[in-house]
Motif scaffolding. Structure first.
Motif, PDB file in Angstrom:
ATOM      1  N   TYR A   1       0.863  -1.179   0.000  1.00 20.74           N
ATOM      2  CA  TYR A   1       0.000   0.000   0.000  1.00 20.74           C
ATOM      3  C   TYR A   1       0.899   1.229   0.000  1.00 20.74           C
ATOM      4  CZ  TYR A   1      -4.129  -2.802   1.009  1.00 20.74           C
ATOM      5  OH  TYR A   1      -5.159  -3.709   0.940  1.00 20.74           O
TER       6      TYR A   1
ATOM      7  N   ASP B   1      -8.260   6.829  -8.173  1.00 22.81           N
ATOM      8  CA  ASP B   1      -7.847   5.852  -7.160  1.00 22.81           C
ATOM      9  C   ASP B   1      -7.032   6.430  -6.007  1.00 22.81           C
ATOM     10  OD1 ASP B   1      -9.126   3.736  -8.574  1.00 22.81           O
ATOM     11  OD2 ASP B   1      -7.384   3.606  -9.895  1.00 22.81           O
TER      12      ASP B   1
ATOM     13  N   TYR C   1      -7.237   8.498  -2.397  1.00 22.09           N
ATOM     14  CA  TYR C   1      -8.164   8.872  -1.336  1.00 22.09           C
ATOM     15  C   TYR C   1      -7.529   9.990  -0.506  1.00 22.09           C
ATOM     16  CZ  TYR C   1     -11.213   8.594   2.702  1.00 22.09           C
ATOM     17  OH  TYR C   1     -12.097   8.903   3.709  1.00 22.09           O
TER      18      TYR C   1
ATOM     19  N   TYR D   1      -3.942   8.418   0.161  1.00 19.95           N
ATOM     20  CA  TYR D   1      -3.700   6.989   0.068  1.00 19.95           C
ATOM     21  C   TYR D   1      -4.090   6.498  -1.316  1.00 19.95           C
ATOM     22  CZ  TYR D   1      -3.226   6.806   5.142  1.00 19.95           C
ATOM     23  OH  TYR D   1      -2.793   6.982   6.425  1.00 19.95           O
TER      24      TYR D   1
ATOM     25  N   GLU E   1      -5.707   3.788  -3.362  1.00 20.24           N
ATOM     26  CA  GLU E   1      -6.729   2.832  -2.937  1.00 20.24           C
ATOM     27  C   GLU E   1      -6.514   1.406  -3.435  1.00 20.24           C
ATOM     28  OE1 GLU E   1     -10.497   4.439  -4.077  1.00 20.24           O
ATOM     29  OE2 GLU E   1     -10.315   6.137  -2.724  1.00 20.24           O
TER      30      GLU E   1
ATOM     31  N   TRP F   1     -10.074   4.417   3.346  1.00 17.31           N
ATOM     32  CA  TRP F   1     -11.139   4.420   2.347  1.00 17.31           C
ATOM     33  C   TRP F   1     -12.081   3.239   2.501  1.00 17.31           C
ATOM     34  CZ3 TRP F   1      -6.133   3.173   1.436  1.00 17.31           C
ATOM     35  CH2 TRP F   1      -5.872   1.902   0.919  1.00 17.31           C
ATOM     36  N   LYS F   2     -11.792   2.330   3.430  1.00 17.92           N
ATOM     37  CA  LYS F   2     -12.663   1.145   3.622  1.00 17.92           C
ATOM     38  C   LYS F   2     -13.601   1.360   4.783  1.00 17.92           C
ATOM     39  CE  LYS F   2      -9.826  -2.261   1.410  1.00 17.92           C
ATOM     40  NZ  LYS F   2      -9.371  -3.621   1.427  1.00 17.92           N
TER      41      LYS F   2
END
Length: 132
Positions: free
Chosen positions: A27, A56, A58, A68, A70, A131-132
């Motif tokens: 990541y 993509d 965040y 971030y 994603e 983002w989750k």
């Protein structure tokens, strides 16, 4: 970076790409710190400059000053460098930068941080991906 629309380094022309080489899935996050200078007087702070970003990404700067990516970044083991588009310009739909004086100069520090996908809680100190 300048807030003067006539300057060659005008903020709306600012672009950032992330190049990476690695082996395995990871990541990625990016932290940006800005120093504003007017007439030689500077102040440093992690401002939420309204950047336009590629798909993509965040924007979690309101919590930890980071963007971030994603998706998992999966580098090849053959050592090939890959590139991700990041900053694609300025998204000043709220007019935040239109009100700055033309003589403001902004210095930007960009820090990238990659971590194995199973190690982000230990390395980044977060329980879940933003983002989750």
């Amino acid at each position: 970076i300048s807030t003067d629309p006539d300057a060659p380094n005008y903020i709306n022309n600012f672009r950032v790409n992330i190049n990476y080489t690695g082996d395995g899935a990871a990541y990625l996050r990016v932290k940006m710190v800005h120093e504003y200078s007017v007439n030689g007087v500077s102040t440093q702070h992690p401002a939420n400059v309204p950047y336009a970003t590629a798909a993509d990404w965040y924007d979690n700067r309101g919590n930890d000053y980071c963007y971030y990516y994603e998706k998992e970044v999966d580098a090849d083991s053959n050592g090939e460098t890959k590139t991700l588009n990041f900053i694609t310009g300025l998204d000043d739909k709220n007019g935040e930068f239109a009100n700055l004086a033309d003589n403001v100069v902004i210095k930007v520090a960009v820090e990238t941080d990659m971590v194995q996908i199973n190690r982000y809680p230990q390395i980044w100190g977060i329980d879940h991906l933003p983002w989750k």
